[in-house]
Design an enzyme around this catalytic site. Sequence first.
Site, PDB file in Angstrom:
ATOM      1  N   SER A  86      78.711 122.460 -42.457  1.00  0.00           N
ATOM      2  CA  SER A  86      79.173 124.027 -42.176  1.00  0.00           C
ATOM      3  C   SER A  86      80.686 124.072 -42.824  1.00  0.00           C
ATOM      4  O   SER A  86      81.178 123.532 -43.652  1.00  0.00           O
ATOM      5  CB  SER A  86      78.852 124.688 -40.903  1.00  0.00           C
ATOM      6  OG  SER A  86      79.210 126.140 -41.006  1.00  0.00           O
ATOM      7  N   ASP A  96      70.149 129.760 -45.706  1.00  0.00           N
ATOM      8  CA  ASP A  96      69.935 129.082 -44.647  1.00  0.00           C
ATOM      9  C   ASP A  96      69.840 129.886 -43.306  1.00  0.00           C
ATOM     10  O   ASP A  96      69.907 129.310 -41.888  1.00  0.00           O
ATOM     11  CB  ASP A  96      70.736 127.736 -44.361  1.00  0.00           C
ATOM     12  CG  ASP A  96      72.199 127.999 -43.888  1.00  0.00           C
ATOM     13  OD1 ASP A  96      72.383 129.175 -43.621  1.00  0.00           O
ATOM     14  OD2 ASP A  96      73.102 127.302 -44.281  1.00  0.00           O
ATOM     15  N   HIS A 154      70.515 126.869 -40.913  1.00  0.00           N
ATOM     16  CA  HIS A 154      71.507 126.297 -40.748  1.00  0.00           C
ATOM     17  C   HIS A 154      71.923 125.244 -39.778  1.00  0.00           C
ATOM     18  O   HIS A 154      72.475 124.055 -40.177  1.00  0.00           O
ATOM     19  CB  HIS A 154      72.687 127.573 -40.417  1.00  0.00           C
ATOM     20  CG  HIS A 154      74.153 127.149 -40.618  1.00  0.00           C
ATOM     21  ND1 HIS A 154      74.714 126.947 -42.148  1.00  0.00           N
ATOM     22  CD2 HIS A 154      75.242 126.801 -39.904  1.00  0.00           C
ATOM     23  CE1 HIS A 154      75.867 126.716 -41.911  1.00  0.00           C
ATOM     24  NE2 HIS A 154      76.355 126.787 -40.662  1.00  0.00           N
TER      25      HIS A 154
END
Length: 443
Positions: free
Chosen positions: A174, A380, A405
Site C-alpha cells: 500500500s 482491490d 487490499h
Amino acid sequence: MLGGCCCCGGGSSDDTAADRDPVLLVSGVAGSILHSKNKRFGFQKRVWVRLLLADFEFKKKLWSLYNPRTGYTESFDDSTEIVVPEDDYGLYAIDILDPSAFAKCVHLTEVYHFHDMIDMLIKSGYKKGKTLFGYGYDFRQSNRINKSMDGLKEKLDVAYKASGGRKVNIISHSMGGLLVMCFMSLHKDVFCKYVDKWISIACPFQGAPGCINDALLTGLQFVDGFESYFFVRRWTMHQLLVECPSIYEMLPNSEFKWEKQPEIQVWQKKLVDGETCVKLESYGPTESVVLFEKALRHNELNYDGKKVALPFNLAILIWATGTRQLLNNAQLPKGVSFYNIFGTSFDTPFDVCYGSETSPIEDLSEVCHTMPEYTYVDGDGTVPAESAKADGFAATARVGVVGSHRELLRDEKVFSLIQKWLGVSQMASNHKKTSKVVHVDSN
C-alpha cells in the site's frame, strides 16, 4: 517472548538462512503498531491498534495538529510521543497489529497484517534478524519526512550488514510503496547501494480517489460489522486524517491521464433567480480543493475541554503537492529490479457522491455528516487497479491478482509470485489457494 508471537513453527536453519538475500517488509498506512511513550518516565502504551478502549485512547494520544514549521503532525498530548516498537527486528510492529490475547484467541483476521507473509518467508528459509526484517513507521507523517527516511536508511543498513553485505529485497504494501518511492528519489545512491529488488503490493501510485476523498470529508472505517463497535469510530478517525500529510499525499494525481477523471459530486440546493432548484455539482482533482475548504470550514474537535478548529489544511496540501512532484519524477535506478502486484475484481470506490436529487445538500458543511454513494471501478476495494499498476517504471513483471487490499498480504498466489521472484523454493507451504492471476504485463 515477542520473537515467538509472529510465527508458530516453520523455523529455518542458519545454513539455509545464510543462502538468502535479506528481505525488508515495509507496511502501509495504519499498518504499524503505534505506542504512546511518556517523555518523562519512558513507559509505553499501545494506542494503535487496540480493541479495548480503542476510541478513547485514540482521541487522547493520537489526535494531532500539523506543524507547518517542522512539517510534522504533533499529538495534542505534549507529555508523550508516538513511537513504533522495534521488537523482533521490526517485525513485531507489522505482524499482528493487536497482539492481545483476545485478538489472537479469536484470530481476528483484520489485525493479522504481515503475519502470514512472515510465516511464509520463514518456511522458505528466511531467519529473523539475519535475512528477514520489518519496517513500521508513524503513518500520520509525510512519506518524505526526514524521520521516516532516516529510519528506512538505518533499517536497510542493518539488513545489509546482518546478511554479510548482501543487497536487500524490499516488499512494500500500500502506502509503503510511496514511502519507498520517496526514499528512492531522495537517496538514490543509498538505494542503489542497498537494494536489489523491490516488490510493490497494492500501492496507490496515482492515488486512491474514492477512499481518500471521502476520508478527508467523512472519515474512514477500518473494520466493518460487529467488530466496528470495539474499534475507532469513523468520525474519530476523520479528525486525525484531516491533519495527516500522508493522506493528502494519496489524493488523486491531477497530472495523471486517468481513463476518466475522478470526481466528487454533490447534489446541492441552490437559489437561482429567486427560485430554488437542485443541481448536481462535480469537482475534479483540482476543483475539489474548493469543496474541501467549504465543507470543512466549520470542522472542529473538543480536546481536554477546549475546542480546536480543524479546517482543510492548505499548508499540508502545499507540502503534499511537493511530494506528488517528487513521486511523478521518480526513476528506477539501473540495476534494481521492480515487480508490481495489484489487486483486481473487487468493486473499488472512484467517484463519490453526497446528497441526492430528493434530499440535496443545502450547506456544503453538511457533506461531512452525510454518508456517500460511490461509483466503482475495478481494483482491490481500496486502490483502483488503474492507479496501482501505473507505477511508471520498466517493471520486470506487473501482475494483477484477484484479492482485496489487505487480503493480498495473505494470498497464496501472491506468496507464489514472491517466492518465484526472490528465487526461493516453496518449502512446507500449508496455505490454501485463494486466488488466481488474471493479468500479466511484463516489460
